[in-house]
Design a protein around this motif. Structure first.
Motif, PDB file in Angstrom:
ATOM      1  N   GLY A  18     -29.528  17.998 -24.797  1.00 25.39           N
ATOM      2  CA  GLY A  18     -28.093  18.021 -25.055  1.00 25.39           C
ATOM      3  C   GLY A  18     -27.756  18.568 -26.433  1.00 25.39           C
ATOM      4  N   PRO A  19     -26.443  18.592 -26.789  1.00 27.66           N
ATOM      5  CA  PRO A  19     -26.034  19.104 -28.108  1.00 27.66           C
ATOM      6  C   PRO A  19     -26.703  18.390 -29.272  1.00 27.66           C
ATOM      7  N   GLU A  20     -26.942  17.069 -29.121  1.00 24.82           N
ATOM      8  CA  GLU A  20     -27.591  16.330 -30.210  1.00 24.82           C
ATOM      9  C   GLU A  20     -29.006  16.845 -30.453  1.00 24.82           C
ATOM     10  N   GLY A  21     -29.740  17.139 -29.362  1.00 20.46           N
ATOM     11  CA  GLY A  21     -31.089  17.667 -29.503  1.00 20.46           C
ATOM     12  C   GLY A  21     -31.095  19.051 -30.136  1.00 20.46           C
ATOM     13  N   VAL A  22     -30.114  19.878 -29.768  1.00 12.04           N
ATOM     14  CA  VAL A  22     -30.004  21.201 -30.381  1.00 12.04           C
ATOM     15  C   VAL A  22     -29.734  21.073 -31.877  1.00 12.04           C
ATOM     16  N   GLY A  23     -28.913  20.077 -32.258  1.00 10.60           N
ATOM     17  CA  GLY A  23     -28.639  19.859 -33.673  1.00 10.60           C
ATOM     18  C   GLY A  23     -29.878  19.478 -34.455  1.00 10.60           C
ATOM     19  N   VAL A  24     -30.685  18.563 -33.908  1.00 15.88           N
ATOM     20  CA  VAL A  24     -31.929  18.160 -34.578  1.00 15.88           C
ATOM     21  C   VAL A  24     -32.887  19.345 -34.668  1.00 15.88           C
ATOM     22  N   PHE A  25     -33.029  20.073 -33.571  1.00 19.75           N
ATOM     23  CA  PHE A  25     -33.913  21.232 -33.560  1.00 19.75           C
ATOM     24  C   PHE A  25     -33.442  22.293 -34.558  1.00 19.75           C
ATOM     25  N   GLN A  46     -24.091  30.335 -33.207  1.00 24.00           N
ATOM     26  CA  GLN A  46     -24.794  31.244 -34.119  1.00 24.00           C
ATOM     27  C   GLN A  46     -25.909  31.988 -33.393  1.00 24.00           C
ATOM     28  N   GLN A  47     -26.684  31.281 -32.592  1.00 28.96           N
ATOM     29  CA  GLN A  47     -27.819  31.901 -31.918  1.00 28.96           C
ATOM     30  C   GLN A  47     -27.355  32.920 -30.884  1.00 28.96           C
ATOM     31  N   ILE A  48     -26.307  32.606 -30.141  1.00 32.66           N
ATOM     32  CA  ILE A  48     -25.803  33.547 -29.138  1.00 32.66           C
ATOM     33  C   ILE A  48     -25.218  34.776 -29.816  1.00 32.66           C
ATOM     34  N   ALA A  49     -24.500  34.582 -30.927  1.00 31.82           N
ATOM     35  CA  ALA A  49     -23.881  35.712 -31.623  1.00 31.82           C
ATOM     36  C   ALA A  49     -24.922  36.671 -32.178  1.00 31.82           C
ATOM     37  N   ILE A  50     -26.118  36.182 -32.440  1.00 28.17           N
ATOM     38  CA  ILE A  50     -27.179  37.060 -32.928  1.00 28.17           C
ATOM     39  C   ILE A  50     -27.479  38.154 -31.914  1.00 28.17           C
ATOM     40  N   TRP A  73     -17.832  30.775 -20.832  1.00 30.54           N
ATOM     41  CA  TRP A  73     -18.837  31.015 -19.799  1.00 30.54           C
ATOM     42  C   TRP A  73     -20.216  31.228 -20.436  1.00 30.54           C
ATOM     43  N   VAL A  74     -20.264  31.997 -21.518  1.00 32.79           N
ATOM     44  CA  VAL A  74     -21.537  32.238 -22.199  1.00 32.79           C
ATOM     45  C   VAL A  74     -22.142  30.927 -22.692  1.00 32.79           C
ATOM     46  N   LEU A  75     -21.317  30.089 -23.294  1.00 35.53           N
ATOM     47  CA  LEU A  75     -21.806  28.819 -23.832  1.00 35.53           C
ATOM     48  C   LEU A  75     -22.195  27.838 -22.739  1.00 35.53           C
ATOM     49  N   SER A  76     -21.586  27.961 -21.560  1.00 36.22           N
ATOM     50  CA  SER A  76     -21.947  27.071 -20.456  1.00 36.22           C
ATOM     51  C   SER A  76     -23.382  27.300 -20.001  1.00 36.22           C
ATOM     52  N   LEU A  77     -23.930  28.486 -20.305  1.00 31.60           N
ATOM     53  CA  LEU A  77     -25.317  28.766 -19.946  1.00 31.60           C
ATOM     54  C   LEU A  77     -26.287  27.897 -20.740  1.00 31.60           C
ATOM     55  N   VAL A  78     -25.857  27.460 -21.934  1.00 29.33           N
ATOM     56  CA  VAL A  78     -26.710  26.605 -22.754  1.00 29.33           C
ATOM     57  C   VAL A  78     -26.803  25.209 -22.140  1.00 29.33           C
ATOM     58  N   GLY A  79     -25.729  24.768 -21.531  1.00 28.35           N
ATOM     59  CA  GLY A  79     -25.710  23.438 -20.936  1.00 28.35           C
ATOM     60  C   GLY A  79     -24.310  22.846 -20.986  1.00 28.35           C
ATOM     61  N   GLU A  80     -24.183  21.641 -20.511  1.00 26.43           N
ATOM     62  CA  GLU A  80     -22.886  20.968 -20.516  1.00 26.43           C
ATOM     63  C   GLU A  80     -22.532  20.504 -21.926  1.00 26.43           C
ATOM     64  N   GLY A  81     -21.247  20.599 -22.264  1.00 28.30           N
ATOM     65  CA  GLY A  81     -20.764  20.093 -23.546  1.00 28.30           C
ATOM     66  C   GLY A  81     -20.758  21.100 -24.670  1.00 28.30           C
ATOM     67  N   VAL A 130     -33.111  27.687 -27.256  1.00 25.26           N
ATOM     68  CA  VAL A 130     -31.888  26.906 -27.470  1.00 25.26           C
ATOM     69  C   VAL A 130     -31.349  26.390 -26.140  1.00 25.26           C
ATOM     70  N   VAL A 131     -31.398  27.247 -25.111  1.00 26.62           N
ATOM     71  CA  VAL A 131     -30.917  26.824 -23.783  1.00 26.62           C
ATOM     72  C   VAL A 131     -31.777  25.688 -23.239  1.00 26.62           C
ATOM     73  N   ILE A 132     -33.103  25.824 -23.356  1.00 27.86           N
ATOM     74  CA  ILE A 132     -34.006  24.787 -22.839  1.00 27.86           C
ATOM     75  C   ILE A 132     -33.807  23.468 -23.582  1.00 27.86           C
ATOM     76  N   VAL A 133     -33.723  23.545 -24.915  1.00 29.94           N
ATOM     77  CA  VAL A 133     -33.500  22.322 -25.695  1.00 29.94           C
ATOM     78  C   VAL A 133     -32.138  21.717 -25.351  1.00 29.94           C
ATOM     79  N   GLY A 134     -31.125  22.572 -25.170  1.00 29.72           N
ATOM     80  CA  GLY A 134     -29.800  22.073 -24.808  1.00 29.72           C
ATOM     81  C   GLY A 134     -29.789  21.371 -23.479  1.00 29.72           C
ATOM     82  N   ARG A 135     -30.512  21.902 -22.514  1.00 31.28           N
ATOM     83  CA  ARG A 135     -30.540  21.282 -21.192  1.00 31.28           C
ATOM     84  C   ARG A 135     -31.415  20.034 -21.158  1.00 31.28           C
ATOM     85  N   LEU A 136     -32.457  20.004 -21.989  1.00 34.32           N
ATOM     86  CA  LEU A 136     -33.333  18.831 -22.015  1.00 34.32           C
ATOM     87  C   LEU A 136     -32.774  17.696 -22.871  1.00 34.32           C
TER      88      LEU A 136
END
Length: 452
Positions: free
Chosen positions: A46-53, A276-280, A337-345, A38-44
């Protein structure tokens, strides 16, 4: 309480404890892989890519549940009861063929219907990701069948490596390597689906090789070529109960994302998925416990050792609370702070993370109540609980998501987690006389007596 901790320490220094430690690290790697992807997809992307994935992965999860139809957990139960039986090989092969006959048509459906599916969700890029994800279905399903098999033969750490997190870890590594070596290909969203297919293939291949080596070394399991009709009927019945229970998990992890994807844009869906993924991670410890204890539940119940069964269940719940506490505190106190690890936004997902993390705490604190029912012949109660809570949760998603957006989706998901576990805990007390929650038995104090 001192006696509980003393018992817990004894178990941690014994054979169960060694298995727990090995599985903890295996599950940690698996959980890290799922979160890292999720972090890699988010950084590559963004949030839109995480949504599609998230939407593509949810469709894969649904296809995998349909292909397995509860047979992974049925393998864990039947193999776990007699792991040195000649029937072990036959159960695995029979489950594999039954899964293959469903997974192949599902693969073709995803490939040929990917454009209509993308149009239905109005999500650009989904169709090209589904092409690779569709090819992953047979390998994904086989890996999960092997997970149940290895848990049954008392190799939970090996089984943990075959679950979704390991596939995610390989997928994430491929994305990073190709993105570095061939940036023009790595930047394309379609490559995400192909990377997932390759990851599923290699994880399934590795798991199959390990199973073949184990079967070759254990000659006592090679004597029976087939299981009889009565055993197949019993296996199918247990599989159906686990399948219904799996539908609850599907609703929590996959259908919730699909419904959210219908009412939310890809960016809002990406925020919900990241929370959801982080809360897991809060419930990650329970996944470790559930990888080790269920076959032992089945064996102890089969032997009539109810006191040991209750002690094992309570110690597992206590251990889960102790180990999950640090993850929970970080998610509650520092969500941005935790969510910032996924990427910006991703910071706007902070309240979603807090809500789902609290629900995961209830999940951990109640312990392995679902598996206690399923491993002791009370699977129909867990099936009915799963159906009831899944139906109520589905209504919650359909009502709350259009009104409150991603926040409503988080509320509906939290409700399902809390309601299902509290109901299962109630029936574990009523049917088995076991109180899993560390601390005073509230039901007993209220005058509720078990009906053992």
């Amino acid at each position: 309480m001192r006696a509980i901790f003393a018992s817990l320490f004894t178990r941690l220094t014994g054979e169960t404890g060694k298995a727990l430690i090995r599985t903890f690290f295996a599950k940690a790697i698996s959980a890290f892989g799922a979160l890292a992807l999720v972090v890699i997809v988010g950084r590559l992307y963004g949030p839109e890519g995480v949504g599609v994935f998230a939407l593509a992965q949810s469709i894969l999860l649904g296809a995998g549940i349909l292909a397995r139809r509860g047979m992974d957990n049925a393998l864990m139960r039947f193999v776990g009861r007699e792991s040195d039986s000649p029937r072990v090989r036959s159960y695995l092969y029979w489950a594999a063929w039954r899964s293959l006959w469903v997974s192949l048509p599902l693969t073709l459906m995803l490939i040929f219907l990917r454009e209509p599916v993308a149009h239905y969700f109005a999500m650009p890029g989904l169709a090209e990701v589904l092409l690779g994800v569709g090819l992953a279905v047979p390998f994904y399903s086989w890996a999960f069948l092997l997970t149940g098999f290895f848990k049954g033969i008392r190799k939970p750490a090996t089984g943990a490596f075959l679950e979704n997190g390991s596939i995610s870890l390989v997928t994430g590594a491929l994305l990073l390597v190709v993105g570095y070596v061939l940036p023009e290909h790595g930047a394309k969203l379609a490559f995400l689906g192909w990377a997932y297919a390759v990851g599923a293939f290699f994880v399934a291949l590795q798991g199959g090789a390990q199973a073949a080596l184990w079967l070759r070394r254990h000659r006592m399991v090679t004597g029976v070529k087939s299981i009889n009709a009565a055993e197949k009927t019993a296996f199918r019945g247990v599989s159906r109960s686990f399948f219904v229970m799996g539908l609850a998990g599907f609703m929590q992890t996959a259908l919730s994302v699909m419904i959210a994807g219908k009412f939310l844009g890809s960016e809002q869906l990406g925020l919900f998925k990241s929370a959801q993924q982080i809360a897991i991670s809060v419930g990650f410890v329970l996944m470790v416990i559930n990888a080790i204890f269920p076959p032992r539940f089945a064996a102890l119940y089969h032997q009539g050792e109810m006191d040991r069964l209750g002690g094992l269940a309570r110690n597992g719940a206590l251990l889960g609370i102790v180990l999950a506490a640090p993850f929970l505190l970080v998610c509650l106190l520092f969500p941005e702070w935790v969510l910032s690890l996924v990427g910006e936004g991703f910071e706007p997902a902070a309240p979603l993370l807090q809500i789902i993390a609290l629900a995961q705490l209830v999940n951990v604190a109640t312990g392995s109540v679902g598996f206690l029912l399923n491993m002791t012949g009370h699977e129909r109660y867990m099936r009915n609980i799963a159906l009831l809570c899944s139906s109520a949760g589905l209504v919650g998603f359909l009502v709350l998501t259009p009104w409150f957006g991603a926040f409503g989706a988080a509320l509906a998901l939290a409700f399902v987690l809390v309601a299902q576990n509290l109901l299962a805990m109630f029936f574990v007390w009523i049917k088995l006389g076991i109180w899993t929650l560390p601390g005073p038995n509230i039901l007993k104090l209220l005058g509720v007596r078990p009906r053992v």
